[in-house]
Scaffold this motif. Structure first.
Motif, PDB file in Angstrom:
ATOM      1  N   HIS A 236       0.868  -1.171   0.000  1.00 33.16           N
ATOM      2  CA  HIS A 236       0.000   0.000   0.000  1.00 33.16           C
ATOM      3  C   HIS A 236       0.911   1.228   0.000  1.00 33.16           C
ATOM      4  CE1 HIS A 236      -3.497  -2.491   1.199  1.00 33.16           C
ATOM      5  NE2 HIS A 236      -2.638  -3.121   1.985  1.00 33.16           N
TER       6      HIS A 236
ATOM      7  N   CYS B 113      -3.694  -1.639  -4.941  1.00 26.01           N
ATOM      8  CA  CYS B 113      -3.523  -2.779  -4.029  1.00 26.01           C
ATOM      9  C   CYS B 113      -4.655  -3.787  -4.142  1.00 26.01           C
ATOM     10  CB  CYS B 113      -3.405  -2.263  -2.596  1.00 26.01           C
ATOM     11  SG  CYS B 113      -4.766  -1.191  -2.110  1.00 26.01           S
TER      12      CYS B 113
ATOM     13  N   HIS C 226      -8.933  -0.609  -3.852  1.00 25.92           N
ATOM     14  CA  HIS C 226      -7.847   0.367  -3.653  1.00 25.92           C
ATOM     15  C   HIS C 226      -8.372   1.798  -3.577  1.00 25.92           C
ATOM     16  CE1 HIS C 226      -4.569   3.028  -4.782  1.00 25.92           C
ATOM     17  NE2 HIS C 226      -5.216   3.293  -5.887  1.00 25.92           N
TER      18      HIS C 226
HETATM   19 CU1  CUA Z   1      -4.027   0.061  -0.384  1.00 22.49          CU
HETATM   20 CU2  CUA Z   1      -4.129   0.904  -2.615  1.00 22.49          CU
END
Ligand code: CUA
Length: 329
Positions: free
Chosen positions: A162, A201, A205
């Motif tokens: 992230h 991610c 996200h």
């Molecule tokens: Cu966590 Cu993009």
């Protein structure tokens, strides 16, 4: 037609300018580090405009001038000067200015600074405030910071990569599995800001956000003291019913409510969930209707969310759960 064109240009300019302001804008800094980044941006933007104007003037001149009016030496000078010397000088200055800024942006917070451990989860933010005795206070998806103090963030992840970013406070920092990365930020203006995940991610996200509330030291102390307390017991019949439902349906296997038997560590700590502005990592307003919707259909709000859906619960039980959680101030 001309009027329509003018309206379009005005609307575009307005839209462009509105992008510079707001809770999530790097060009509306609310912190020392963000101010430095914004300053570099404006110098770069200004330089770009000057160079672009120069190239345009030169282009128009070259198109209009008669070829025989050029001397071979002038042509060589324009090619070497404009094509090699000028870019080298401009890019060199930019590199030196950028590198000179770097130490100020990556230097650690002074010893004894307030420290937060932030975990990137799928797809929300686990936040722990470390106090002076090494004890930590768990919150989620909402960060409060005292104004004019440098704060140290320890950033980590045990799942995917992230990236922690509060555009109005400073640069972004990746959260890498197996590593702790650090970031020091100094907010210098009170207000509510927005943080986001800046690294793709997974499915949700773009729904992985958080609120940052910058406030005075006294207000911050009051907030942290309140967050450190165990949950207040349910006060009404409906809240008591909600508290029972929370235990009966196994919510405590994933969520923790300090002061009760629920001590799950998979999902966000809910001890003071009612005090937060939003739920679902800043995707929904925190009110009874949205709490009910989230509990019943989390996958509709957040694709691939790990929270199972509880749409099978009877309506009155959903209502009791939502009322109980909203009451956890
Ligand atoms: Cu966590 Cu993009």
């Amino acid at each position: 037609m001309r009027g329509a064109n003018h309206s379009l240009i005005c609307a575009s300019l307005l839209l462009l300018c509105s992008g510079c302001r707001g809770v999530q804008s790097a060009l509306d800094p609310a912190g020392r580090e963000a101010e430095r980044i914004a300053l570099l941006f404006w110098w770069m933007a200004g330089g770009t405009v000057v160079i672009w104007l120069g190239v345009m003037v030169l282009t128009i001149y070259c198109v209009r001038a008669r070829p025989e009016s050029f001397h071979q030496r002038t042509e060589n000078w324009i090619i070497v000067g404009g094509g090699a010397v000028l870019p080298t000088v401009v890019l060199g200055i930019l590199l030196i200015c950028g590198l000179a800024m770097l130490p100020g942006l990556i230097e650690p917070a002074p010893a004894g600074s307030l420290t937060l451990v932030v975990d990137g989860e799928m797809w929300w933010w686990r936040v722990n405030y470390l106090n002076s005795t090494g004890h930590s206070i768990a919150v989620a998806n909402e960060i409060h910071l005292p104004v004019d103090e440098t704060v140290e963030f320890k950033l980590q992840s045990d799942n995917v990569i992230h990236s922690f970013w509060v555009p109005a406070l400073g640069g972004k920092q990746d959260m890498l599995p197996g590593r702790i990365t650090r970031l020091a930020l100094t907010p210098n203006r009170t207000g509510t800001l927005r943080g986001v995940c800046a690294e793709y991610c997974g499915a949700s996200h773009a729904l992985m956000q958080f609120d940052v509330i910058v406030e005075s030291r006294a207000e911050f102390n009051r907030w942290l003291e309140q967050q450190a307390r165990p949950a207040q017991p349910p006060r009404t019949t409906l809240e008591r019913r909600g508290a029972r439902a929370f235990v009966v349906h196994g919510c405590g296997a994933c969520h923790s409510i300090r002061g009760t038997s629920s001590d799950g560590a998979i999902g966000p700590d809910l001890t003071h969930v009612g005090s937060r502005r939003t739920i679902g990592a800043a995707t929904l307003q925190n009110d009874i209707d949205h709490l009910r919707h989230w509990i019943a259909h989390p996958d509709e709000v957040k694709p691939e969310s790990r929270m199972p859906r509880f749409s099978m619960l009877p309506d009155d039980e959903l209502q009791a759960l939502a009322v109980y959680l909203k009451g956890l101030k």
